[in-house]
Scaffold this motif. Structure first.
Motif, PDB file in Angstrom:
ATOM      1  N   GLN A 114     -60.100  19.269 -13.910  1.00  0.00           N
ATOM      2  CA  GLN A 114     -59.283  19.415 -15.117  1.00  0.00           C
ATOM      3  C   GLN A 114     -59.950  20.337 -16.134  1.00  0.00           C
ATOM      4  O   GLN A 114     -59.278  21.135 -16.795  1.00  0.00           O
ATOM      5  CB  GLN A 114     -59.018  18.033 -15.728  1.00  0.00           C
ATOM      6  N   GLN A 162     -59.327  23.759 -14.928  1.00  0.00           N
ATOM      7  CA  GLN A 162     -57.932  24.125 -15.166  1.00  0.00           C
ATOM      8  C   GLN A 162     -57.706  24.506 -16.629  1.00  0.00           C
ATOM      9  O   GLN A 162     -56.929  25.421 -16.923  1.00  0.00           O
ATOM     10  CB  GLN A 162     -57.010  22.955 -14.797  1.00  0.00           C
ATOM     11  N   VAL A 185     -53.493  19.661 -18.980  1.00  0.00           N
ATOM     12  CA  VAL A 185     -53.418  19.995 -17.560  1.00  0.00           C
ATOM     13  C   VAL A 185     -53.413  18.764 -16.654  1.00  0.00           C
ATOM     14  O   VAL A 185     -53.184  18.892 -15.445  1.00  0.00           O
ATOM     15  CB  VAL A 185     -54.586  20.919 -17.147  1.00  0.00           C
TER      16      VAL A 185
END
Length: 374
Positions: A99, A102, A249
């Motif tokens: 994450q 991302q 995200v």
């Protein structure tokens, strides 16, 4: 018509790759994945069972999307003045780091790590379309502040990964390295502290550096010290703005109600679960002492594992052959792909006995012919 992976229109940068994972073999002594060898104590099993059972009737409803109660419990565990706003949780620290990539990485951006280090970091970068730079450590796997800063300035990464204690070497970072990288890095600095609970006395944590450093993230896991690997719960501590960023995200309802309930019950019994840490550290130190006494080079470890050299082992110090020979003696360790080195998890006293006995048995013989995938 039969279709294989190569017949599918997968991304070019994924072609030829193999899924990450250690061998899962039916072996008497499994010391290859840094799991906690001690089973969950019965009182904690009962508590987790009750907590999970209480959620079953409402499984028709989505879980708390933000896992607020769990994050509050994690903040209480970590201390350092942290609050719910500073914590985020996901299905293992791998998902937390994914994450982060991302949110702060992606196409056109670059992450830097200092190898050898955790081999999932470059794979997570690949999966998120983030460029990866394999930085360097010295010949003894050390990393100085000056060397780290020089590499940060050379590559100007959007994310820097630091592991302390480092996997697979087990070595903890000098706080000066983290300080220096924080001062030099143009983007995010992620300190992976998956093995922090096993560190030797006096080893600092990067949690103390969070105030005043909004681009610092410390990631942790319940898999190792808590013996909760099957529960899949990892988390981060950072400035609240970082938590806001990863929520952009994260998948909706990414943490199930059952995972959250089980993790909260484990945290409520942390004194019992963490009671095995001292015993594991004792076995780690025993392995270091025993191997050193046999003239085998080891890396200093603040984790629940030991990286050791097979130089001088027959045949020719090939770690793959030594891995195979140990396996033939019923002991599974980890070949991390580092020429001349293997990694062994510190387990129970009986598992340490088995490992030391097997290692002595294979030290001066050739590896058996039976072959299993590394």
């Amino acid at each position: 018509m039969p279709t294989g992976l190569d017949d599918l229109p997968i991304r070019d940068d994924l072609r030829g790759l193999r899924p990450y994972g250690a061998p899962q073999l039916d072996v008497a002594v499994r010391l290859n994945t840094n799991e906690n060898s001690y089973p969950v104590p019965e009182p904690v099993v009962d508590a987790i069972g009750k907590a999970v059972a209480a959620e079953l009737r409402d499984l028709n409803r989505y879980p708390d999307r933000d896992a607020v109660a769990l994050r509050a419990d994690l903040a209480d565990y970590l201390g350092h003045g942290l609050t719910t706003a500073n914590l985020w949780a996901a299905n293992g620290s791998n998902e937390v780091q994914q994450q982060l990539l991302q949110a702060f990485g992606g196409p056109g951006r670059v992450a830097l790590g200092f190898t050898p280090a955790y081999s999932m970091h470059p794979l997570l970068a690949l999966g998120t379309g983030t460029g990866w730079v394999a930085g360097r450590r010295d010949a003894e796997f050390g990393l100085t502040a000056d060397d780290a800063v020089a590499q940060v300035r050379e590559h100007r990464p959007d994310l820097v990964f630091l592991c302390s204690p480092n996997n697979p070497t087990g070595t903890a970072l000098d706080p000066a390295v983290v300080d220096a990288v924080l001062a030099a890095a143009p983007g995010m600095v992620i300190v992976d502290e998956a093995y922090a609970e096993f560190a030797r006395p006096g080893t600092p944590t990067a949690l103390a550096l969070l105030p005043g450093h909004p681009r610092l993230v410390v990631t942790r896991t319940m898999s190792k010290a808590f013996g909760f690997a099957g529960g899949r719960l990892g988390y981060l501590a950072a400035h609240p703005a970082v938590v806001d960023a990863v929520q952009l995200v994260r998948l909706p309802y990414h943490l199930s109600a059952l995972t959250q309930a089980a993790a909260r019950a484990a945290l409520a019994h942390r004194d019992v679960l963490l009671g095995t840490v001292a015993a594991i550290k004792q076995q780690r130190d025993r392995i270091v002492a025993e191997l050193t006494g046999r003239g085998i080079t080891v890396a200093a470890s603040d984790a629940n594992f030991v990286l050791f050299s097979v130089a001088g082992f027959a045949p020719g110090g090939d770690q793959r052959a030594v891995w195979q020979a140990l396996l033939a003696h019923g002991v599974l360790v980890r070949d991390v792909g580092l020429p001349g080195w293997l990694r062994v998890t510190a387990g129970t006293p009986a598992e340490t006995d088995a490992f030391l006995t097997a290692l002595e048995a294979v030290r001066h013989v050739t590896a058996p012919s039976r072959k299993v995938g590394q």
